[in-house]
Design an enzyme around this catalytic site. Sequence first.
Site, PDB file in Angstrom:
ATOM      1  N   LEU A  17      10.806  -9.968  -0.942  1.00 33.85           N
ATOM      2  CA  LEU A  17      11.662  -9.623   0.197  1.00 33.85           C
ATOM      3  C   LEU A  17      11.491 -10.639   1.331  1.00 33.85           C
ATOM      4  O   LEU A  17      12.473 -11.165   1.862  1.00 33.85           O
ATOM      5  CB  LEU A  17      11.289  -8.211   0.680  1.00 33.85           C
ATOM      6  CG  LEU A  17      12.044  -7.638   1.862  1.00 33.85           C
ATOM      7  CD1 LEU A  17      13.519  -7.477   1.548  1.00 33.85           C
ATOM      8  CD2 LEU A  17      11.444  -6.295   2.267  1.00 33.85           C
ATOM      9  N   VAL A  18      10.252 -10.936   1.686  1.00 30.92           N
ATOM     10  CA  VAL A  18      10.004 -11.864   2.792  1.00 30.92           C
ATOM     11  C   VAL A  18      10.232 -13.307   2.355  1.00 30.92           C
ATOM     12  O   VAL A  18      10.918 -14.080   3.031  1.00 30.92           O
ATOM     13  CB  VAL A  18       8.561 -11.689   3.327  1.00 30.92           C
ATOM     14  CG1 VAL A  18       8.257 -12.727   4.392  1.00 30.92           C
ATOM     15  CG2 VAL A  18       8.364 -10.282   3.880  1.00 30.92           C
ATOM     16  N   GLY A  19       9.666 -13.672   1.202  1.00 29.28           N
ATOM     17  CA  GLY A  19       9.769 -15.050   0.728  1.00 29.28           C
ATOM     18  C   GLY A  19      11.217 -15.487   0.524  1.00 29.28           C
ATOM     19  O   GLY A  19      11.591 -16.615   0.871  1.00 29.28           O
ATOM     20  N   SER A 110       0.656  -6.931   7.491  1.00 25.30           N
ATOM     21  CA  SER A 110       1.444  -5.712   7.651  1.00 25.30           C
ATOM     22  C   SER A 110       0.838  -4.866   8.764  1.00 25.30           C
ATOM     23  O   SER A 110      -0.373  -4.938   9.032  1.00 25.30           O
ATOM     24  CB  SER A 110       1.400  -4.933   6.338  1.00 25.30           C
ATOM     25  OG  SER A 110       1.693  -3.579   6.568  1.00 25.30           O
ATOM     26  N   SER A 111       1.682  -4.031   9.376  1.00 24.56           N
ATOM     27  CA  SER A 111       1.194  -3.202  10.482  1.00 24.56           C
ATOM     28  C   SER A 111       0.177  -2.158  10.021  1.00 24.56           C
ATOM     29  O   SER A 111      -0.494  -1.545  10.858  1.00 24.56           O
ATOM     30  CB  SER A 111       2.366  -2.509  11.184  1.00 24.56           C
ATOM     31  OG  SER A 111       3.114  -1.745  10.272  1.00 24.56           O
ATOM     32  N   CYS A 112       0.019  -1.962   8.710  1.00 25.93           N
ATOM     33  CA  CYS A 112      -0.957  -0.969   8.236  1.00 25.93           C
ATOM     34  C   CYS A 112      -2.397  -1.459   8.351  1.00 25.93           C
ATOM     35  O   CYS A 112      -3.325  -0.732   8.030  1.00 25.93           O
ATOM     36  CB  CYS A 112      -0.658  -0.534   6.810  1.00 25.93           C
ATOM     37  SG  CYS A 112      -0.969  -1.826   5.619  1.00 25.93           S
ATOM     38  N   TYR A 139      -5.153  -1.968   0.420  1.00 30.03           N
ATOM     39  CA  TYR A 139      -4.230  -3.046   0.784  1.00 30.03           C
ATOM     40  C   TYR A 139      -4.552  -3.572   2.184  1.00 30.03           C
ATOM     41  O   TYR A 139      -4.615  -4.786   2.414  1.00 30.03           O
ATOM     42  CB  TYR A 139      -2.799  -2.501   0.726  1.00 30.03           C
ATOM     43  CG  TYR A 139      -1.730  -3.443   1.203  1.00 30.03           C
ATOM     44  CD1 TYR A 139      -1.254  -4.457   0.374  1.00 30.03           C
ATOM     45  CD2 TYR A 139      -1.167  -3.321   2.468  1.00 30.03           C
ATOM     46  CE1 TYR A 139      -0.253  -5.318   0.805  1.00 30.03           C
ATOM     47  CE2 TYR A 139      -0.172  -4.168   2.910  1.00 30.03           C
ATOM     48  CZ  TYR A 139       0.284  -5.169   2.079  1.00 30.03           C
ATOM     49  OH  TYR A 139       1.268  -6.013   2.507  1.00 30.03           O
ATOM     50  N   LYS A 143      -5.664  -7.370   3.478  1.00 31.39           N
ATOM     51  CA  LYS A 143      -4.921  -8.122   4.505  1.00 31.39           C
ATOM     52  C   LYS A 143      -5.818  -8.453   5.702  1.00 31.39           C
ATOM     53  O   LYS A 143      -5.706  -9.529   6.283  1.00 31.39           O
ATOM     54  CB  LYS A 143      -3.691  -7.323   4.956  1.00 31.39           C
ATOM     55  CG  LYS A 143      -2.606  -7.250   3.897  1.00 31.39           C
ATOM     56  CD  LYS A 143      -2.019  -8.627   3.640  1.00 31.39           C
ATOM     57  CE  LYS A 143      -0.942  -8.635   2.581  1.00 31.39           C
ATOM     58  NZ  LYS A 143      -0.443 -10.003   2.327  1.00 31.39           N
ATOM     59  N   HIS A 182       9.257   1.042  -0.994  1.00 34.65           N
ATOM     60  CA  HIS A 182       9.069   1.547   0.361  1.00 34.65           C
ATOM     61  C   HIS A 182      10.135   2.596   0.658  1.00 34.65           C
ATOM     62  O   HIS A 182      11.072   2.790  -0.101  1.00 34.65           O
ATOM     63  CB  HIS A 182       9.139   0.386   1.357  1.00 34.65           C
ATOM     64  CG  HIS A 182       7.943  -0.504   1.298  1.00 34.65           C
ATOM     65  ND1 HIS A 182       7.962  -1.710   0.639  1.00 34.65           N
ATOM     66  CD2 HIS A 182       6.683  -0.347   1.763  1.00 34.65           C
ATOM     67  CE1 HIS A 182       6.754  -2.270   0.744  1.00 34.65           C
ATOM     68  NE2 HIS A 182       5.959  -1.460   1.408  1.00 34.65           N
ATOM     69  N   ARG A 211       8.431   5.405  11.665  1.00 27.32           N
ATOM     70  CA  ARG A 211       8.294   4.056  11.131  1.00 27.32           C
ATOM     71  C   ARG A 211       9.167   3.086  11.919  1.00 27.32           C
ATOM     72  O   ARG A 211      10.295   3.413  12.296  1.00 27.32           O
ATOM     73  CB  ARG A 211       8.715   4.006   9.638  1.00 27.32           C
ATOM     74  CG  ARG A 211       7.768   4.762   8.701  1.00 27.32           C
ATOM     75  CD  ARG A 211       6.406   4.078   8.580  1.00 27.32           C
ATOM     76  NE  ARG A 211       5.495   4.771   7.663  1.00 27.32           N
ATOM     77  CZ  ARG A 211       4.654   5.749   8.015  1.00 27.32           C
ATOM     78  NH1 ARG A 211       4.615   6.181   9.266  1.00 27.32           N
ATOM     79  NH2 ARG A 211       3.846   6.291   7.129  1.00 27.32           N
TER      80      ARG A 211
HETATM   81  O1  GFB Z   1       7.522   2.706   3.298  1.00 29.88           O
HETATM   82  P1  GFB Z   1       6.557   3.766   2.897  1.00 29.88           P
HETATM   83  O2  GFB Z   1       6.492   4.113   1.463  1.00 29.88           O
HETATM   84  O3  GFB Z   1       5.075   3.397   3.265  1.00 29.88           O
HETATM   85  O4  GFB Z   1       6.947   5.021   3.806  1.00 29.88           O
HETATM   86  P2  GFB Z   1       4.176   3.456   4.580  1.00 29.88           P
HETATM   87  C1  GFB Z   1       6.302   6.197   3.624  1.00 29.88           C
HETATM   88  C2  GFB Z   1       6.798   7.280   4.553  1.00 29.88           C
HETATM   89  O5  GFB Z   1       8.120   7.646   4.187  1.00 29.88           O
HETATM   90  C3  GFB Z   1       5.927   8.500   4.344  1.00 29.88           C
HETATM   91  C4  GFB Z   1       8.118   8.956   3.653  1.00 29.88           C
HETATM   92  O6  GFB Z   1       5.895   9.284   5.513  1.00 29.88           O
HETATM   93  C5  GFB Z   1       6.681   9.203   3.223  1.00 29.88           C
HETATM   94  O7  GFB Z   1       6.366  10.589   3.156  1.00 29.88           O
HETATM   95  N1  GFB Z   1       9.085   9.026   2.548  1.00 29.88           N
HETATM   96  C6  GFB Z   1      10.071   9.947   2.451  1.00 29.88           C
HETATM   97  C7  GFB Z   1       9.139   8.244   1.464  1.00 29.88           C
HETATM   98  N2  GFB Z   1      10.744   9.807   1.303  1.00 29.88           N
HETATM   99  C8  GFB Z   1      10.191   8.740   0.673  1.00 29.88           C
HETATM  100  C9  GFB Z   1      10.471   8.105  -0.571  1.00 29.88           C
HETATM  101  O8  GFB Z   1      11.350   8.504  -1.339  1.00 29.88           O
HETATM  102  N3  GFB Z   1       9.724   7.020  -0.898  1.00 29.88           N
HETATM  103  C10 GFB Z   1       8.732   6.549  -0.069  1.00 29.88           C
HETATM  104  N4  GFB Z   1       8.049   5.450  -0.445  1.00 29.88           N
HETATM  105  N5  GFB Z   1       8.410   7.159   1.098  1.00 29.88           N
HETATM  106  C11 GFB Z   1       3.271   1.349   3.461  1.00 29.88           C
HETATM  107  C12 GFB Z   1       1.916   0.941   3.045  1.00 29.88           C
HETATM  108  O9  GFB Z   1       3.047   2.475   4.186  1.00 29.88           O
HETATM  109  O10 GFB Z   1       3.920   0.470   4.329  1.00 29.88           O
HETATM  110  C13 GFB Z   1       1.781  -0.481   2.774  1.00 29.88           C
HETATM  111  O11 GFB Z   1       1.482   1.762   1.992  1.00 29.88           O
HETATM  112  C14 GFB Z   1       2.552  -1.356   3.732  1.00 29.88           C
HETATM  113  O12 GFB Z   1       0.446  -0.791   2.793  1.00 29.88           O
HETATM  114  C15 GFB Z   1       3.931  -0.844   4.007  1.00 29.88           C
HETATM  115  O13 GFB Z   1       1.850  -1.477   4.922  1.00 29.88           O
HETATM  116  C16 GFB Z   1       4.649  -1.606   5.083  1.00 29.88           C
HETATM  117  O14 GFB Z   1       4.917   2.949   5.774  1.00 29.88           O
HETATM  118  O15 GFB Z   1       3.533   4.779   4.718  1.00 29.88           O
END
Ligand code: GFB
Length: 320
Positions: A17-19, A110-112, A139, A143, A182, A211
């Site tokens: 995505l970024v690259g 990443s912000s995490c 992860y 980082k 994501h 987010r």
């Molecule tokens: O982008 P995401 O998967 O990761 O978002 P993080 C997770 C948030 O979205 C949680 C909600 O609050 C989930 O409960 N969510 C709702 C969902 N529906 C969905 C869905 O269908 N799929 C997903 N994936 N989430 C990641 C990190 O954190 O963010 C990485 O694990 C990295 O390390 C990345 O930093 C940017 O934002 O929680």
Amino acid sequence: MMMQSDSRIFVAGHRGLVGSSLVRGLQRKGFTNLLTQTRAQLDLSDREAVAKYFEETKPEYVFLAAAKVGGILANDTLPADFIRDNLDIQNSVIEASYQVGVKRLLFLGSSCIYPKACPQPIREEYLLTGPLEQTNRAYALAKIAGIEMCWAYNRQYGTKYLAAMPSNLYGPGDNFDLQSSHVLPALIRKAHAAKKSGSEFVVWGSGKPQRELLYSDDLADACLYLMSSEDALFDTLLKSDEPPLINIGAGSDVTIRELADLVAKVVGFEGAMIFDASKPDGTPKKLMDSTRMRGLGWAPKVGLEDGIRSVYEMVKNELD
Ligand code: GFB
């Protein structure tokens, strides 16, 4: 030391995505000497192979956008893969960069990396001030090690390695696999499928976490701005008494419920939305303070709804 149009520029992870945004941005701006390698051509976690490639091609600038990435579920269930692969990739590329005298390197994180209970908005100096979020600890630690590597090499060897911390990202070429993606691509896919089948739109967690979402081309613009900047400016970001870190975010965040509503609107889904509490929420909020980046004159261009609309237009025919 700033990038010239014929500088040799290696983009590690150019299919991600970024690259891929970086490559598009570099091409648009007239950079002609881009170095890229597919995974089949070069395994970036193989230290010897990476060293050999750098010896042969002598990159002058490196964008380290190669990483094992994924959404909350992938991070939570494959922590060994996330810490091992990311440490291997960044160790190989950073060391090889040093060995051939790369002029500048930009390491993407990443912000995490910031503590789970961070004051908001999150400033760069909050790094390592508290415990991490459990779902992406492995992860995040990889980082953080990458940021520390950049800083350590700068101090010990006089290199110019900078670490950029984007917020959550989305954009063209994203991963739409529901298990590993994501949140935004997952919501687009699920809303689209629910509209087609007339079923419910299932959103994970409580919908309450917030987010900050940035369009990948906006991130790429910021990265190119940094790597093309004059030495006087770039060097101010590499202070020796603190990690060489810069936040790059959209500046505002939304709840997952608001995001799902926005996706439903763009997709044209009008049915019922339900929340699956068996899935994790993750970090409650991670809005970054991007004052440092904004102070350099950069600002994101793509608003969230427009960005979602453009991604959906690009992918909707492939989602069925
Ligand atoms: O982008 P995401 O998967 O990761 O978002 P993080 C997770 C948030 O979205 C949680 C909600 O609050 C989930 O409960 N969510 C709702 C969902 N529906 C969905 C869905 O269908 N799929 C997903 N994936 N989430 C990641 C990190 O954190 O963010 C990485 O694990 C990295 O390390 C990345 O930093 C940017 O934002 O929680």
